[in-house]
Each structure stands twice: as structure tokens, then as C-alpha cells.
Design a protein around this motif. Structure first.
Motif, PDB file in Angstrom:
ATOM      1  N   TYR A 142       0.836  -1.187   0.000  1.00 28.53           N
ATOM      2  CA  TYR A 142       0.000   0.000   0.000  1.00 28.53           C
ATOM      3  C   TYR A 142       0.882   1.252   0.000  1.00 28.53           C
ATOM      4  CZ  TYR A 142      -3.414  -3.297   2.023  1.00 28.53           C
ATOM      5  OH  TYR A 142      -4.229  -4.372   2.270  1.00 28.53           O
ATOM      6  N   ILE A 143       0.432   2.268  -0.701  1.00 29.15           N
ATOM      7  CA  ILE A 143       1.037   3.592  -0.588  1.00 29.15           C
ATOM      8  C   ILE A 143      -0.094   4.553  -0.269  1.00 29.15           C
ATOM      9  CG2 ILE A 143       2.288   5.440  -1.769  1.00 29.15           C
ATOM     10  CD1 ILE A 143       3.529   3.337  -3.571  1.00 29.15           C
ATOM     11  N   ASP A 145      -1.181   8.647   1.237  1.00 29.20           N
ATOM     12  CA  ASP A 145      -0.738  10.021   1.416  1.00 29.20           C
ATOM     13  C   ASP A 145      -0.513  10.313   2.893  1.00 29.20           C
ATOM     14  OD1 ASP A 145      -0.527  12.861   0.144  1.00 29.20           O
ATOM     15  OD2 ASP A 145      -1.855  13.117   1.862  1.00 29.20           O
ATOM     16  N   PHE A 151      -5.373   6.167   0.299  1.00 25.09           N
ATOM     17  CA  PHE A 151      -4.512   5.313  -0.511  1.00 25.09           C
ATOM     18  C   PHE A 151      -4.345   5.904  -1.912  1.00 25.09           C
ATOM     19  CE2 PHE A 151      -6.320   2.137   2.511  1.00 25.09           C
ATOM     20  CZ  PHE A 151      -5.121   1.754   3.102  1.00 25.09           C
ATOM     21  N   GLN A 153      -1.948   4.162  -4.048  1.00 20.15           N
ATOM     22  CA  GLN A 153      -1.624   2.971  -4.829  1.00 20.15           C
ATOM     23  C   GLN A 153      -1.766   1.742  -3.946  1.00 20.15           C
ATOM     24  OE1 GLN A 153       2.034   3.220  -7.009  1.00 20.15           O
ATOM     25  NE2 GLN A 153       2.019   1.079  -7.617  1.00 20.15           N
ATOM     26  N   SER A 224       8.170   7.314   2.932  1.00 19.76           N
ATOM     27  CA  SER A 224       8.801   7.630   1.654  1.00 19.76           C
ATOM     28  C   SER A 224       8.724   9.136   1.463  1.00 19.76           C
ATOM     29  CB  SER A 224       8.074   6.918   0.505  1.00 19.76           C
ATOM     30  OG  SER A 224       8.613   7.298  -0.729  1.00 19.76           O
ATOM     31  N   LYS A 226       9.308  12.577  -0.755  1.00 18.03           N
ATOM     32  CA  LYS A 226       9.380  13.037  -2.140  1.00 18.03           C
ATOM     33  C   LYS A 226      10.629  13.866  -2.325  1.00 18.03           C
ATOM     34  CE  LYS A 226       5.649  14.638  -4.092  1.00 18.03           C
ATOM     35  NZ  LYS A 226       4.532  15.581  -4.471  1.00 18.03           N
TER      36      LYS A 226
END
Length: 228
Positions: A142-143, A145, A151, A153, A224, A226
């Protein structure tokens, strides 16, 4: 001063007269194309560097955006073509054509700025392959925000287990799957990731399927960031 700027530019810069012959080439363009400056000055651009398409078919000069820029005075931006080096090899380019108009309105030539996008294409291809590997995995990936928690992705394995479509998942957050967590409890759980005191948070929980049933999972959360 303008000459110094052109000569120090990292992008290749070519200047053409109204006949499509090269009248200016900066050092970056000379290096990328494998020709010396003297070898290119006065030569027809199309015959040297754009004579053939990537698939090996001949590239008619009349079809080239550079030629059209010369004849019609239109600016073009292209990123799906190739230029050819002196040694007969090709490389993918992104380029911009900007016509030069004389005081009487006549098109006097055009300036082409180009860059080798080989590394960019390799990176994009690698990310595409990586994305396919992730999506084909039966592990749940899962990705979401960091602010909205929605979600962005969700791979095939997760969607299959949860029985949601990606469109449905995009309206959900981890709190919809892990019903024992309140927003405050979940934020407290992931706070060490934001503080940098932990690189990963691991815990066991249960995921709630679309039909309301549950199944046990081990979750590994990583942050993660940016790149700017």
C-alpha cells in the motif's frame, strides 16, 4: 557574454539558417553528436543527425519538426525522436525548435535545443518494471498520502484479499482496514517515522475485507519522502 552562456550550457544548442544548414553549434552539442564544430558548420542538419527514425525507416526531411519550424515559423517540442552520432549510433532526445524571424518578417532560421534522455528513459523503464513486480506480488503493498491518509496505490495482492477495486481503495485510508485504530492512536504509531527515530514500524493487526470479515496481517510501515 551571450556566447559564453551558450558555450557553457549543458544542453546541446544548434542554430540553422533558412536552408537548414548548421551555422552555430555549442560544445555540448558537438560532444553529444560526436562531431567537431568545424565538421558541422555549413552542413545540412537533417542529412547528418535526423535522417532515420528509431525503427530504422527513413525520416523524410519534410516530416521533421525542425524543417517545419523553418518553413512555417512554428515552435515545436518533441521528446520521442532520436538523433544520430558521427559513429552511426543513435540516442533518444528531447528537443525544442524555435524559429528566428528577421525584421521584415521572413523566417531566417531556427534554434534547436536538445538533450540526451537515455538515462531518463532507463529510469522510467526501471520504474515501470518495478511497478509491475509490485503489482503482481501476492504480498499486500500500500502507498498512502501522509496528510490525508488516503490510498494512492494498492497492489493486486491487497486488492484481491480485500475485494476492493482501486477506485474504491482511493476513497479509503488505513483506518478503514484497521478498525481498532483511532486517528490519534494511528498517528502515535507512525510518529517515530516522522521524527526519524525509526526507519520502520512493524506490528500485527487484522484487515477488514469489503464484506466485513477479517484476516490477520503483519504490517511494516516505512516513510517515503518526495525528492524536490
Amino acid at each position: 557574454q551571450n556566447q559564453l552562456i551558450l558555450n557553457s550550457a549543458a544542453e546541446g544548442i544548434l542554430g540553422f539558417n533558412d536552408e537548414g544548414k548548421i551555422v552555430f553549434i555549442n560544445p555540448a552539442a558537438s560532444k553529444l553528436l560526436g562531431y567537431s564544430v568545424t565538421e558541422l558548420i555549413g552542413q545540412p542538419m537533417h542529412d547528418l543527425i535526423q535522417h532515420t527514425r528509431a525503427n530504422g525507416s527513413l525520416y523524410p526531411r519534410e516530416k521533421s519538426p525542425i524543417y517545419k519550424s523553418l518553413k512555417m515559423g512554428i515552435a515545436y517540442h518533441m521528446e520521442d525522436e532520436v538523433f544520430w552520432r558521427k559513429d552511426g549510433t543513435r540516442f533518444p532526445v528531447e528537443y525544442f525548435c524555435n524559429p528566428i524571424t528577421a525584421e521584415n518578417g521572413r523566417i531566417a532560421g531556427t534554434v534547436v535545443t536538445f538533450m540526451d534522455i537515455t538515462e531518463r528513459q532507463r529510469a522510467e523503464e526501471l520504474m515501470t518494471r518495478f511497478g509491475r513486480i509490485l503489482d503482481d506480488s501476492f504480498n499486500e503493498i500500500y502507498i498512502f498520502d501522509a496528510e490525508s491518509l488516503r490510498f494512492v496505490q494498492v497492489n493486486f495482492g491487497a486488492r484481491k484479499n480485500l475485494e476492493y477495486t482501486m477506485e474504491e481503495m482511493s476513497r479509503l485510508t488505513p483506518l478503514d482496514l484497521k478498525v481498532e485504530f483511532t486517528p490519534g492512536k494511528f498517528n502515535k504509531l507512525i510518529a517515530p517515522l516522522y521524527r526519524g527515530t525509526k526507519s520502520m514500524v512493524v506490528f500485527e493487526t487484522a484487515h477488514k475485507r469489503k464484506d466485513g470479515t477479517f484476516y490477520p496481517v503483519e504490517v511494516r510501515l516505512q516513510l517515503s519522502r518526495k525528492e524536490n
